[in-house]
Design a protein around this motif. Structure first.
Motif, PDB file in Angstrom:
ATOM      1  N   UNK A  12       0.811  -1.206   0.000  1.00 33.94           N
ATOM      2  CA  UNK A  12       0.000   0.000   0.000  1.00 33.94           C
ATOM      3  C   UNK A  12       0.844   1.255   0.000  1.00 33.94           C
ATOM      4  N   UNK A  13       0.236   2.413  -0.009  1.00 37.41           N
ATOM      5  CA  UNK A  13      -1.186   2.596   0.215  1.00 37.41           C
ATOM      6  C   UNK A  13      -2.056   2.091  -0.933  1.00 37.41           C
ATOM      7  N   UNK A  14      -1.565   2.100  -2.154  1.00 38.73           N
ATOM      8  CA  UNK A  14      -2.362   1.580  -3.270  1.00 38.73           C
ATOM      9  C   UNK A  14      -1.970   0.127  -3.531  1.00 38.73           C
ATOM     10  N   UNK A  15      -2.946  -0.689  -3.834  1.00 36.41           N
ATOM     11  CA  UNK A  15      -2.713  -2.066  -4.251  1.00 36.41           C
ATOM     12  C   UNK A  15      -3.096  -2.133  -5.719  1.00 36.41           C
ATOM     13  N   UNK A  16      -2.130  -2.416  -6.559  1.00 33.51           N
ATOM     14  CA  UNK A  16      -2.342  -2.373  -8.001  1.00 33.51           C
ATOM     15  C   UNK A  16      -2.521  -3.762  -8.596  1.00 33.51           C
ATOM     16  N   UNK A  17      -3.142  -3.796  -9.740  1.00 40.73           N
ATOM     17  CA  UNK A  17      -3.259  -5.028 -10.495  1.00 40.73           C
ATOM     18  C   UNK A  17      -4.505  -5.829 -10.164  1.00 40.73           C
ATOM     19  N   UNK A  18      -4.610  -6.960 -10.827  1.00 38.88           N
ATOM     20  CA  UNK A  18      -5.790  -7.808 -10.694  1.00 38.88           C
ATOM     21  C   UNK A  18      -5.424  -9.234 -10.303  1.00 38.88           C
ATOM     22  N   UNK A  19      -4.238  -9.418  -9.733  1.00 38.67           N
ATOM     23  CA  UNK A  19      -3.787 -10.769  -9.398  1.00 38.67           C
ATOM     24  C   UNK A  19      -4.721 -11.467  -8.416  1.00 38.67           C
ATOM     25  N   UNK A  30     -16.895 -12.845 -18.506  1.00 40.93           N
ATOM     26  CA  UNK A  30     -18.240 -13.149 -18.972  1.00 40.93           C
ATOM     27  C   UNK A  30     -19.323 -13.012 -17.915  1.00 40.93           C
ATOM     28  N   UNK A  31     -18.933 -12.937 -16.639  1.00 42.76           N
ATOM     29  CA  UNK A  31     -19.903 -12.789 -15.553  1.00 42.76           C
ATOM     30  C   UNK A  31     -20.241 -11.327 -15.271  1.00 42.76           C
ATOM     31  N   UNK A  32     -19.646 -10.409 -16.037  1.00 44.64           N
ATOM     32  CA  UNK A  32     -19.831  -8.983 -15.799  1.00 44.64           C
ATOM     33  C   UNK A  32     -20.443  -8.305 -17.014  1.00 44.64           C
ATOM     34  N   UNK A  33     -21.084  -7.171 -16.759  1.00 47.27           N
ATOM     35  CA  UNK A  33     -21.761  -6.408 -17.818  1.00 47.27           C
ATOM     36  C   UNK A  33     -20.749  -5.849 -18.821  1.00 47.27           C
ATOM     37  N   UNK A  34     -19.603  -5.378 -18.305  1.00 38.19           N
ATOM     38  CA  UNK A  34     -18.606  -4.764 -19.184  1.00 38.19           C
ATOM     39  C   UNK A  34     -17.237  -4.754 -18.496  1.00 38.19           C
ATOM     40  N   UNK A  35     -16.243  -4.248 -19.196  1.00 39.39           N
ATOM     41  CA  UNK A  35     -14.864  -4.205 -18.691  1.00 39.39           C
ATOM     42  C   UNK A  35     -14.752  -3.348 -17.438  1.00 39.39           C
ATOM     43  N   UNK A  36     -15.531  -2.290 -17.342  1.00 40.89           N
ATOM     44  CA  UNK A  36     -15.464  -1.412 -16.162  1.00 40.89           C
ATOM     45  C   UNK A  36     -15.907  -2.168 -14.921  1.00 40.89           C
ATOM     46  N   UNK A  38     -15.826  -5.398 -14.492  1.00 45.40           N
ATOM     47  CA  UNK A  38     -14.811  -6.432 -14.258  1.00 45.40           C
ATOM     48  C   UNK A  38     -13.612  -5.827 -13.531  1.00 45.40           C
ATOM     49  N   UNK A  39     -13.190  -4.641 -13.955  1.00 38.21           N
ATOM     50  CA  UNK A  39     -12.077  -3.945 -13.299  1.00 38.21           C
ATOM     51  C   UNK A  39     -12.478  -3.519 -11.889  1.00 38.21           C
ATOM     52  N   UNK A  40     -13.700  -3.046 -11.721  1.00 36.24           N
ATOM     53  CA  UNK A  40     -14.173  -2.640 -10.391  1.00 36.24           C
ATOM     54  C   UNK A  40     -14.155  -3.811  -9.409  1.00 36.24           C
ATOM     55  N   UNK A  41     -14.446  -5.009  -9.902  1.00 35.15           N
ATOM     56  CA  UNK A  41     -14.392  -6.196  -9.040  1.00 35.15           C
ATOM     57  C   UNK A  41     -12.969  -6.401  -8.530  1.00 35.15           C
ATOM     58  N   UNK A  42     -11.991  -6.261  -9.401  1.00 36.98           N
ATOM     59  CA  UNK A  42     -10.590  -6.389  -8.987  1.00 36.98           C
ATOM     60  C   UNK A  42     -10.199  -5.336  -7.978  1.00 36.98           C
ATOM     61  N   UNK A  43     -10.621  -4.107  -8.206  1.00 34.30           N
ATOM     62  CA  UNK A  43     -10.309  -3.023  -7.271  1.00 34.30           C
ATOM     63  C   UNK A  43     -10.965  -3.252  -5.916  1.00 34.30           C
TER      64      UNK A  43
END
Length: 91
Positions: A12-19, A30-36, A38-43
């Motif tokens: 931190x303070x920021x945690x980057x990436x989608x690992x 495919x379980x999400x409406x769009x890329x945004x 999907x990215x929000x889920x990672x964040x």
């Protein structure tokens, strides 16, 4: 760890990436409406991990201590690892 390999931990303070999102293989685009979304889920997963795992660690008192870290990483460069932790134990 051999001297020519560098291991870093996202603290931190920021945690980057989608690992964290991608590690299980169960959270797929495919379980999400769009890329945004999907990215929000990672964040969101990164924020939840930070709150549950990192926020309670007193970083000022870590000098001289051993850390046991469990986490995920995407091996891009075999000599430079970046681990996103899911559990940190201070010993």
């Amino acid at each position: 760890v051999p001297a020519d390999i560098h291991v870093r931990v996202q603290a931190g303070p920021a945690i980057n990436g989608t690992d964290l999102r991608d590690a299980t293989g169960d959270i797929v685009f495919g379980k999400f409406k769009n890329q945004i979304e999907f990215q929000d889920a990672g964040s969101g997963i990164n924020r939840a991990m930070k709150k549950a795992t990192l926020d309670a660690i007193d970083t000022a008192s870590l000098s001289g201590k051993t850390l046991e870290i469990f986490g995920v990483f995407r091996l891009i460069n075999p000599k430079n690892w970046l681990i996103t932790p899911v559990k940190v134990t201070v010993k």
